[in-house]
Structures are given as structure tokens and as C-alpha cells.
Design an enzyme around this catalytic site. Sequence first.
Site, PDB file in Angstrom:
ATOM      1  CB  CYS A 276      40.125  44.306 111.992  1.00 15.89           C
ATOM      2  SG  CYS A 276      41.214  45.533 111.205  1.00 15.89           S
TER       3      CYS A 276
ATOM      4  CG  HIS B 133      38.864  81.714 121.596  1.00 10.83           C
ATOM      5  ND1 HIS B 133      37.958  82.730 121.774  1.00 10.83           N
ATOM      6  CD2 HIS B 133      39.172  81.261 122.842  1.00 10.83           C
ATOM      7  CE1 HIS B 133      37.736  82.901 123.067  1.00 10.83           C
ATOM      8  NE2 HIS B 133      38.450  82.013 123.732  1.00 10.83           N
TER       9      HIS B 133
ATOM     10  CB  CYS C 209      27.251  70.908 114.256  1.00 13.64           C
ATOM     11  SG  CYS C 209      27.838  71.363 115.900  1.00 13.64           S
TER      12      CYS C 209
ATOM     13  CB  CYS D  45      36.517  74.241 115.749  1.00  5.68           C
ATOM     14  SG  CYS D  45      35.974  74.908 114.148  1.00  5.68           S
TER      15      CYS D  45
END
Length: 360
Positions: free
Chosen positions: A47, A151, A112, A125
Site C-alpha cells: 500500500c 485453558h 466472545c 483466547c
Amino acid sequence: DDDHNIFTQKLCDFTLQRNSDFMWCPHCSGGFINDIQERNCVTCPTCQKKSCFKCREKWEEQHEGKSCEMFQRWKAENDPAFQAKGLAAHMARHGITCPSCKYRYELSRGACMHFTCSQCKHEFCSGCDNPFMRGNECGRPNHEMLGFHCHCPRDCLSRLRDYPIEKLQNILQKGTVEYQTEPTEAQVRQAEEKAEEEGDQIRVQCSINLQKEDGTRLYDELCGADTAEGHAGLCEKHYREYLVQMINNNALDPAPFMDADDLVNVIRQNDLMDDKPKQQSGVSEDDYKKQLLEFVQTRIRLMRAKKDVAFDAGAGGGGQGGVGGRREGNDPQEAGDRIGEVAEEAIDDDEDILGDDDDM
């Protein structure tokens, strides 16, 4: 042929992501290699826009001659647009970084916590960076029935986001960590100007950037929710996220603020129930809680403290081999050629794996 091309592309991507000189462009979806590590102002060959190789921020002329830490402080003190965002700007700097390819997203971690990187497809996560795994891929016994899971440690946002705000603030206070409660003057001024234009009451709105989905595509959108007094210009959900972020950045342990049931849940989540201390006859509830707390703190680790690269003490300063000094953009053609060389090296190294097209 298609399988061969897909495998080749995946191998190239994997090799590039392991290269410490490779970075994803914060302006577009392209990536490139910076062959001169002392040079921090780099230009994307896709770009043609500039960014800082050290802190991965979009390049601004005020960054010239300043370490990344100094530049962020300058923005906080002098940039009206940055000031108007208040804590939203802070949280954007501490957004989501893929632990696999290091691509950065200036997004909230909430909602979420299962995040899929758009660049390398790694699933993790967003609160603790631990990977999502299927069944007993995690290596723990009796997890084949868990399905897709992660976990998360006890100080992950996924564990702490339901804590009352007062409890999160108490953790910070006990750790002698300062936190913000009021919006910036720029935020208030912006809200006043908007209220005057629209003939409405003054409302400071949360300016955290969110990722949303309409069924066919992902897009970014500001939160826009009204803020409450004492929440530093953020909505309740994002103020909680900010407080947890401060807890994580300072490696504070929430375990001393848990009751006995919460501590037992932590032990259960880590598959250590067989080793859990048994409450002996005559031991008071308070003393047994102390035993559980000691067990948790000695046997179960905390999440590694997350620090934004812009505030890393090792970022260096002007004239000391760090960010300061004259910086010129890298040669886009040279960067593109180098990526091609890395891809060819990866394919050559794994030629025995790829085999001939007829074998695919």
C-alpha cells in the site's frame, strides 16, 4: 495442483511468521520484511504507507527522533484526536495481538473471547492468548468430551469480566496501582459540542472499537454506549475490561479476593482436585481458605503479564541504537524480493515434503 499451491502458500506464511524481521502492515492486509533492523520507519510494498517496525503503529512525523514510549506520551499530551478518545486510545494500543503471527488488532477483547486471526487463522483466547483446542489435543486426561475449549488462567478477562467493578478496583488498590475514573477534558468538550449541535443533553459515549458480523462479513464499529459517572469515559463493560487489563499488566493475582468456592473452582479447572487440600476436623473455614489460597498460588501459575511494545523498557532512545535518529522508508521492491527469497528457501528446504505434483 490446487492442494500443492495451498500447501506452498501455507508453508510460505508459516516461514515468514517465524522471521523476526517480518511484520504485518497496520494499514492493509499485506506483510513485508525489514532487512535493516536499526530502521524503524518502514514502507509497505503493497500500500506504500509507512509504519513503525518497533511498535507496529502507523507512522507519524512526530514519531521521528522519539522512542515509541516518548511518542505515545507526546500523543497523550498534544494530540487532540488522541485525547478525545480517552481510555479508548489506551485500550486500542493494548488491543488484540495474535500470538502466532503477531498481527495487531485495535479492538476490544470483550464479548466472545474465542478469536480467530484473519491473517494466519490461529484460534486463541483474546484475554490470555492461550490456544483453543479440540478434545484431548491439550494433553489433559478426560478432556475428549470438552469439544473446542481453552485453558484460561484465573486472571484472564474471561474469568474476571463478571467481577463487580468495586472488586476489580479493590485488587488494583491493594496492588497500589493507579487507575482512571474520569473522562478526559477533550472527551467532555467533544460531548458538549455534540450536545449543542443536536440540542440534546450532554452524553459522553464509549469510543471503544468493536468487531461485528452481519452474517456475510466482519466490520469495525465504535461502541457508542452511554458512559456512567466514575467509569473514565467508558461503558460499564469496557471499563471492566480496562480494569482487568490494568490487573494483567501489573501481574496482580485475584486469588486473595476469591472465596473458598471460587478457589476450589480454580483447582478443578486445572485438574488438580486429587491434590486439593482436605479440610481437617477442627480447621476453621478461614484457615481452610488460607490453605486453598496457598495451594492455588504455589501450584497454579498466573497469566504472563502483557505489556504493550510501545512501553517496553527495552524500546531504546534517540542516539542509542533505538528508535531515535534519521529514519527513511525501506525500499518496497527490495522488501517484496526478500519475501520471495524466503518463500523459495522454505520450499527448497521442504522439497522432500512437497514432492512432485503427481504425488499430491
